[in-house]
Each structure stands twice: as structure tokens, then as C-alpha cells.
Scaffold this motif. Sequence first.
Motif, PDB file in Angstrom:
ATOM      1  N   GLU A 113      38.235  31.303  20.275  1.00 59.08           N
ATOM      2  CA  GLU A 113      39.629  31.674  20.087  1.00 59.08           C
ATOM      3  C   GLU A 113      39.920  31.993  18.620  1.00 59.08           C
ATOM      4  OE1 GLU A 113      41.690  28.332  21.645  1.00 59.08           O
ATOM      5  OE2 GLU A 113      41.626  29.054  23.727  1.00 59.08           O
ATOM      6  N   ARG A 114      39.389  31.195  17.721  1.00 59.98           N
ATOM      7  CA  ARG A 114      39.592  31.457  16.288  1.00 59.98           C
ATOM      8  C   ARG A 114      38.944  32.770  15.883  1.00 59.98           C
ATOM      9  NH1 ARG A 114      41.197  27.657  12.624  1.00 59.98           N
ATOM     10  NH2 ARG A 114      39.789  28.526  11.067  1.00 59.98           N
ATOM     11  N   GLN A 142      41.203  35.555  17.016  1.00 57.07           N
ATOM     12  CA  GLN A 142      42.362  35.654  16.134  1.00 57.07           C
ATOM     13  C   GLN A 142      41.984  36.314  14.814  1.00 57.07           C
ATOM     14  OE1 GLN A 142      43.557  31.543  15.921  1.00 57.07           O
ATOM     15  NE2 GLN A 142      45.130  31.816  17.477  1.00 57.07           N
ATOM     16  N   GLU A 169      50.006  29.242  16.088  1.00 52.40           N
ATOM     17  CA  GLU A 169      49.855  29.822  17.421  1.00 52.40           C
ATOM     18  C   GLU A 169      50.894  29.247  18.373  1.00 52.40           C
ATOM     19  OE1 GLU A 169      46.453  30.314  20.904  1.00 52.40           O
ATOM     20  OE2 GLU A 169      46.075  29.139  19.106  1.00 52.40           O
ATOM     21  N   LEU A 189      43.131  32.108   8.636  1.00 49.07           N
ATOM     22  CA  LEU A 189      43.756  31.352   9.720  1.00 49.07           C
ATOM     23  C   LEU A 189      44.309  30.013   9.247  1.00 49.07           C
ATOM     24  CD1 LEU A 189      41.384  31.982  12.749  1.00 49.07           C
ATOM     25  CD2 LEU A 189      43.671  32.898  12.400  1.00 49.07           C
TER      26      LEU A 189
END
Length: 259
Positions: A43-44, A47, A218, A65
Motif C-alpha cells: 500500500e505504501r 501511494q 490516509e 509519505l
Amino acid sequence: MIIPELSRSMLKNSLVLGLFAIVTVGGVTLLQQFTAERIQASERAAQLRALNEILPRDSYDNQLLDSSVLVQDPLLGTRQPMPAYVAMKNGQPSAVILQTIAPDGYSGAIQLLIGVQADGRVAGVRVVAHRETPGLGDRIELAKSSWIRSFENRSLSDPDASGWAVKKDRGEFDQFAGATITPRAVVGAVHRALQYFAAHKQELLAADRAPIAAEAAEAALEDEVEPDEVTTHSRAGAAATRDTLQTNDPQAEQEGRTQ
């Protein structure tokens, strides 16, 4: 004799079922623990790829992030806090990526990532999610056309305020044939994001402000947008669901847009 044998049989079956349940639950738990870190890392990475479509990786040297702040202003399309990712280069803020919402799309809210350089120029814009009609409004996606790149290197003074509109409204940005509402909404959102940046540049680029965790950033976006509003994703977002959720009639939309 029959009753004791029946009791033993029921007890045996109960023990077998109980053991099976324990093994199953344990296996599922172990699998979740084993895959949790891998899922989080994926997921990171997704992103970060989205953010890197706005800013090239060599334009900053911090963990993007993990360098975000929550910002809140109606100019960003919502009154709820939204994450802003601050890019640093050699210890100095070089750009900010704002998550904004164009609430006036033809079929609902359009989620955007808008990168702004420290000097106020647009680094890039990408559509994260929308529900515009295929073949018409979905050309705001880079995968469908290069229109979204027309914002690059623009600023509040280039064009002036009157130029921040589609050509049908006497501005400088193209609209799509038969589809004006969608590009009009995106142009307006980018213009308002630049206005927000100009008004809050000092706070956004303050090198000593406290960052928030990526998970909180998020969560802020998820809290703002209802699930049924997020239906289609560009390459900068997650997997698309347009096959099941886009139901507009393109011909009807075309007629409505050209009025």
C-alpha cells in the motif's frame, strides 16, 4: 448401553469439531499476521508511486509519505482536514502535494493530487478517483489523454484569474468535445489549490512543523469521502471499479453537457 455409546459419540464429534475450529482460526490468524506487513508495504509503495507521478523521485530526498501535515480549508473542496505531503531537498522545502476535491464534477466529487513547487508553479496534477462518464469525462485521466498535463508550470499569474477557466468560459484551458462540466470542475479545483498555497505558503513550507503519520493522512481522506463517491481511479490511484459502478448514459451526458 445405547445412551452411553451415543454420549461418547457426541463427545468425540464435539472434540473433533472444536479442534478443527481452533486449527482453522489459528491458521487464519497466522496468515493475517504473515501478510499484514507485506500488504502495508504494498500500500505504501502504491501511494508513493502516485506521489511520484507528481514529483520526480530525484526532486526530493525525504520520506514523502512520512512528511505530511493536515490542512483544512474550503478552497481544498472540503471543510475536513486533508493531508499535504511536503517534499524536501537538501533540508529545504521544495514542493507540496495537496489532496483536494472538485465537488462539482458531472457525476460527483473528483479527487485530485496537485503538486505545487515552492515558487508557486504547478508541478503536476493527477486524478485519484472520479465517477465521470467513460469516453467523455474520463479524459481527465492521464491514461486517456494528456489534458491533465496542461496545468504543469502554470501559476496564479499564468494565466491571470480570468484565464483560469475552460475556453468555453473564455479561459485558457481546453474542454472536451461534448463534455465541459468535468474539465471546468478540475480547472476550478487546481485554481483554488493555488490560491490556498499562496495564502498558506509560509505554514506549508515551514521546515520545523510537526509531521503526521501517513496512516493518519490516509484516514483523513477516507473519512471525508463516502465509499459510493469513489468509483473510478486513474493510474495514480487504486484499482478501478468502473465496470460495476459507472452507469451513466454517455449520449445523455453529452446532451446535458453541451447545453
